[in-house]
Design an enzyme around this catalytic site. Structure first.
Site, PDB file in Angstrom:
ATOM      1  N   HIS A 121      32.605  39.849  44.097  1.00 23.79           N
ATOM      2  CA  HIS A 121      31.971  39.214  42.937  1.00 23.79           C
ATOM      3  C   HIS A 121      31.916  37.694  43.104  1.00 23.79           C
ATOM      4  CE1 HIS A 121      33.317  42.844  40.367  1.00 23.79           C
ATOM      5  NE2 HIS A 121      31.994  42.847  40.360  1.00 23.79           N
ATOM      6  N   CYS A 128      39.581  39.455  36.447  1.00 22.73           N
ATOM      7  CA  CYS A 128      39.135  40.846  36.237  1.00 22.73           C
ATOM      8  C   CYS A 128      39.890  41.555  35.132  1.00 22.73           C
ATOM      9  CB  CYS A 128      39.325  41.661  37.509  1.00 22.73           C
ATOM     10  SG  CYS A 128      39.028  40.756  38.999  1.00 22.73           S
TER      11      CYS A 128
HETATM   12  C1  CIR Z   1      35.803  47.287  41.946  1.00 19.01           C
HETATM   13  O1  CIR Z   1      35.524  47.363  43.136  1.00 19.01           O
HETATM   14  O2  CIR Z   1      34.935  47.336  41.070  1.00 19.01           O
HETATM   15  C2  CIR Z   1      37.243  47.122  41.545  1.00 19.01           C
HETATM   16  N1  CIR Z   1      38.066  47.794  42.484  1.00 19.01           N
HETATM   17  C3  CIR Z   1      37.629  45.661  41.442  1.00 19.01           C
HETATM   18  C4  CIR Z   1      36.922  44.931  40.335  1.00 19.01           C
HETATM   19  C5  CIR Z   1      37.327  43.503  40.257  1.00 19.01           C
HETATM   20  N2  CIR Z   1      36.703  42.869  39.144  1.00 19.01           N
HETATM   21  C6  CIR Z   1      36.345  41.592  39.111  1.00 19.01           C
HETATM   22  O3  CIR Z   1      36.401  40.888  40.120  1.00 19.01           O
HETATM   23  N3  CIR Z   1      35.836  41.131  37.978  1.00 19.01           N
END
Ligand code: CIR
Length: 256
Positions: free
Chosen positions: A164, A251
């Site tokens: 991201h 996150c």
């Molecule tokens: C994913 O790949 O969607 C999750 N394992 C990690 C999400 C992390 N979220 C973020 O950076 N906002």
């Protein structure tokens, strides 16, 4: 970076099935729960009201609530995650935001994909990084939804191979952004003061400024010392288990 509320969600035992770019081992739920409790307590210590939602077994990545919505002072926008296994998480979050905001807007286009992790809100604009999870249609739809709230949306790029946009940057205050050198080199932060994380500490770029505190992942002493020298109040939070799933400080909460 001044917030009165945050929403978090407890990790479920299914977290072991969470998405990851590279498999570096299974996250340990007990350790993750301890880190999560520390994170929630730190947000609360700033005086904010923090809602902790129950775990959702059907969604292994649902602890990463940031990706489900964009929260602005004027209202919230429900996202359309680009990861198919995460699409349903947005609808799970919607009623909680309706309860707090009165109503919400939603990204609805079938071709639109956008995740909150790709969105950095500064005091003057909304930056959205195009990524494997966020496409042009999603960004265009978001721009239309927040225009009458007075927010300009600027499309930028998430570095290749990075999950991201905000994996590589965070807002530290009204004019300062913490970034990886690979992201700031793209020039997308022209006009802001940029602090680059030291080489080898790229994973420390995903921090959050939450009221008076900067929450950083533990284990990045050179970034911590740089932030302390710059005058920030730093709290280090364990992130070893979320890191196995490409997750970090931003996150784990929606902040508004
Ligand atoms: C994913 O790949 O969607 C999750 N394992 C990690 C999400 C992390 N979220 C973020 O950076 N906002």
């Amino acid at each position: 970076f001044r917030f009165s509320h945050a929403i978090c969600r407890l990790p479920a035992a299914s977290i072991t099935h969470g998405l990851r770019a590279v498999d570096t081992g299974s996250p340990d739920l007990a350790v993750m729960l301890a880190h999560h409790a520390d994170y929630v307590a730190t947000l609360r210590a700033t005086g904010a009201k923090v809602t902790v939602l129950p775990a959702l077994t059907d969604y292994p990545d649902s602890v990463f609530v940031e990706d489900t919505a964009l929260c602005l002072p004027q209202g919230a926008v429900i996202m359309r995650p680009g990861a198919p296994t995460r699409l349903g998480e947005a609808a799970e979050m919607a009623p909680h935001l309706v309860a707090l905001y009165g109503s919400v807007r939603s990204i609805a286009g079938q071709a639109s994909h956008i995740e909150g992790g790709d969105i950095l809100v500064t005091e003057t604009e909304v930056l959205v990084g195009r990524s494997a999870r966020t496409n042009a249609q999603g960004i265009a739809e978001l721009a239309g939804l927040v225009a009458d709230w007075g927010w300009p949306v600027r499309e930028v790029h998430t570095p290749p191979g990075v999950l991201h946009f905000k994996t590589d940057c965070s807002l530290l205050d009204g004019e300062t952004i913490l970034s990886t050198p690979r992201l700031s080199a793209s020039g997308c932060f022209a006009g802001y003061r940029v602090l680059d994380v030291p080489e080898g500490e790229e994973a420390a770029a995903n921090t959050i400024r939450f009221n008076d505190l900067v929450l950083t992942p533990a284990g990045f002493p050179r970034t911590r010392d740089m932030l302390l020298r710059a005058g920030y109040q730093v709290r280090e939070i364990g992130n070893s288990e979320c890191a196995k799933l490409d997750g970090g400080m931003s996150c784990l909460s929606l902040r508004f």
